[in-house]
Enzyme design. Structure first.
Site, PDB file in Angstrom:
ATOM      1  N   CYS A 150     -11.603  41.183 -21.232  1.00 46.29           N
ATOM      2  CA  CYS A 150     -13.024  40.968 -20.945  1.00 46.29           C
ATOM      3  C   CYS A 150     -13.774  40.529 -22.203  1.00 46.29           C
ATOM      4  O   CYS A 150     -14.708  39.723 -22.140  1.00 46.29           O
ATOM      5  CB  CYS A 150     -13.667  42.246 -20.405  1.00 46.29           C
ATOM      6  SG  CYS A 150     -13.002  42.822 -18.831  1.00 46.29           S
ATOM      7  N   CYS A 209     -12.018  46.957 -21.777  1.00 43.83           N
ATOM      8  CA  CYS A 209     -11.147  45.865 -21.316  1.00 43.83           C
ATOM      9  C   CYS A 209     -11.056  44.784 -22.389  1.00 43.83           C
ATOM     10  O   CYS A 209     -12.029  44.055 -22.628  1.00 43.83           O
ATOM     11  CB  CYS A 209     -11.696  45.300 -20.003  1.00 43.83           C
ATOM     12  SG  CYS A 209     -10.918  43.765 -19.462  1.00 43.83           S
TER      13      CYS A 209
END
Length: 325
Positions: free
Chosen positions: A82, A79
């Site tokens: 993230c 991600c």
């Protein structure tokens, strides 16, 4: 394993008075027992950011939340957002110095936790306070908004559950924590700030916005630039409005998030600060999901316009916390 005292359908319900009362009693009992034993020992800075899995969730999150709010960062290695949000949350955990603990959950390795919290996308950030779970935000967000959210969380922890954080032994900090210390601002920015102020005075709101953003790109904590940016963005929005139509739309659609946001902007520019804040707090109460979050974010932006030391901002923060949590 189902976390206790949690409702996982949509927005987590923190208004369950009985559950909240029981959690508060447990937290008070834990603090009293700790005081009888000479008070809690200071923890090393490394304890402020922890990796959590399903097996350790009970001890690392639920039990710990009786002492300090626990912020949960649901993330994954693949991600990209993230990778932007995670380091920021870690830095803030150390900066807040024990006012909250950051628990990082790898969703790939902990699918059950992801399902229990109803995670639809990552990054997703939740908190657990005295055993009670609540969603904070999803996706990457500006640091200023994250700080506002954390401040509200800490306020709720203190006022509703008496959580004042944990002591941190900074003498135990290793080289990794030392490396996370914020760097000195790159300024000075007098020339850029003066140019931004001149653009603002000339009603060149787009130019002022860009000038303030130039300062904040190098010095994100610059309070003068943050205030100026909030003012320039507000004035730029209001410049394009038809006040009569905005007022009419707001009166006819009390639950419409966009109509109330526009009216709140007009309220603030007109000097009706408490009306603007009250309007948006009430709109947050009426709405859910993306609409609620959009109104909340605008309210935080208007707080920046007035300034954090204004008592009207403090009162509105408290009102917003009651509505959200």
């Amino acid at each position: 394993m189902q976390p206790r005292n949690m409702s996982m359908s949509g927005v987590v319900d923190l208004a369950a008075v009985k559950a909240a009362g029981e959690a508060k009693v447990k937290a008070e009992q834990a603090r009293a027992e700790s005081a009888r034993q000479g008070g809690p020992a200071a923890v090393p800075p490394s304890s402020l950011v922890i990796d959590v899995d399903e097996a350790g969730f009970e001890n690392d999150v639920l039990q710990r939340s009786a002492e300090v709010p626990v912020v949960i960062d649901f993330w994954a290695e693949w991600c990209e957002p993230c990778k932007q949000l995670g380091p920021l949350l870690e830095r803030l955990a150390h900066e807040y110095n024990g006012r909250f603990v950051l628990a990082k959950v790898d969703v790939d390795a902990n699918q059950m936790l992801m399902q229990q919290f109803g995670i639809q996308g990552i990054p997703a950030v939740f908190a657990v306070v005295a055993g009670q779970a609540l969603p904070l935000f999803q996706g990457a967000a500006p640091e200023s908004q994250i700080r506002e959210t954390l401040d509200q969380l800490i306020q709720v922890g203190e006022e509703r559950f008496g959580l004042t954080g944990i002591a941190v032994d900074r003498d135990a900090a290793g080289p990794e924590v030392a490396a996370q210390a914020p760097e000195a601002p790159a300024g000075p920015y007098d020339a850029l700030l003066e140019a931004a102020a001149q653009a603002l005075d000339a009603n060149d709101f787009a130019g002022a916005v860009q000038a303030y953003k130039n300062v904040l790109s190098d010095d994100p904590a610059n309070s003068e630039a943050k205030l100026g940016l909030a003012q320039a963005e507000l004035l730029g929005r209001v410049q394009e409005m038809d006040p009569n139509q905005v007022r009419k739309d707001a009166a006819e659609n009390p639950g419409d998030a966009d109509a109330q946001i526009a009216a709140a902007d007009l309220d603030l520019v007109g000097g009706h600060v408490e009306d603007a804040f009250g309007r948006l707090v009430e709109t947050v109460r009426r709405n859910f999901g993306d609409d609620r979050d959009r109104v909340r974010v605008r309210l935080l932006e208007l707080f920046e316009v007035i300034g954090p030391d204004d008592p009207r901002v403090g009162a509105a923060r408290t009102a917003l916390a009651r509505v959200l949590f």
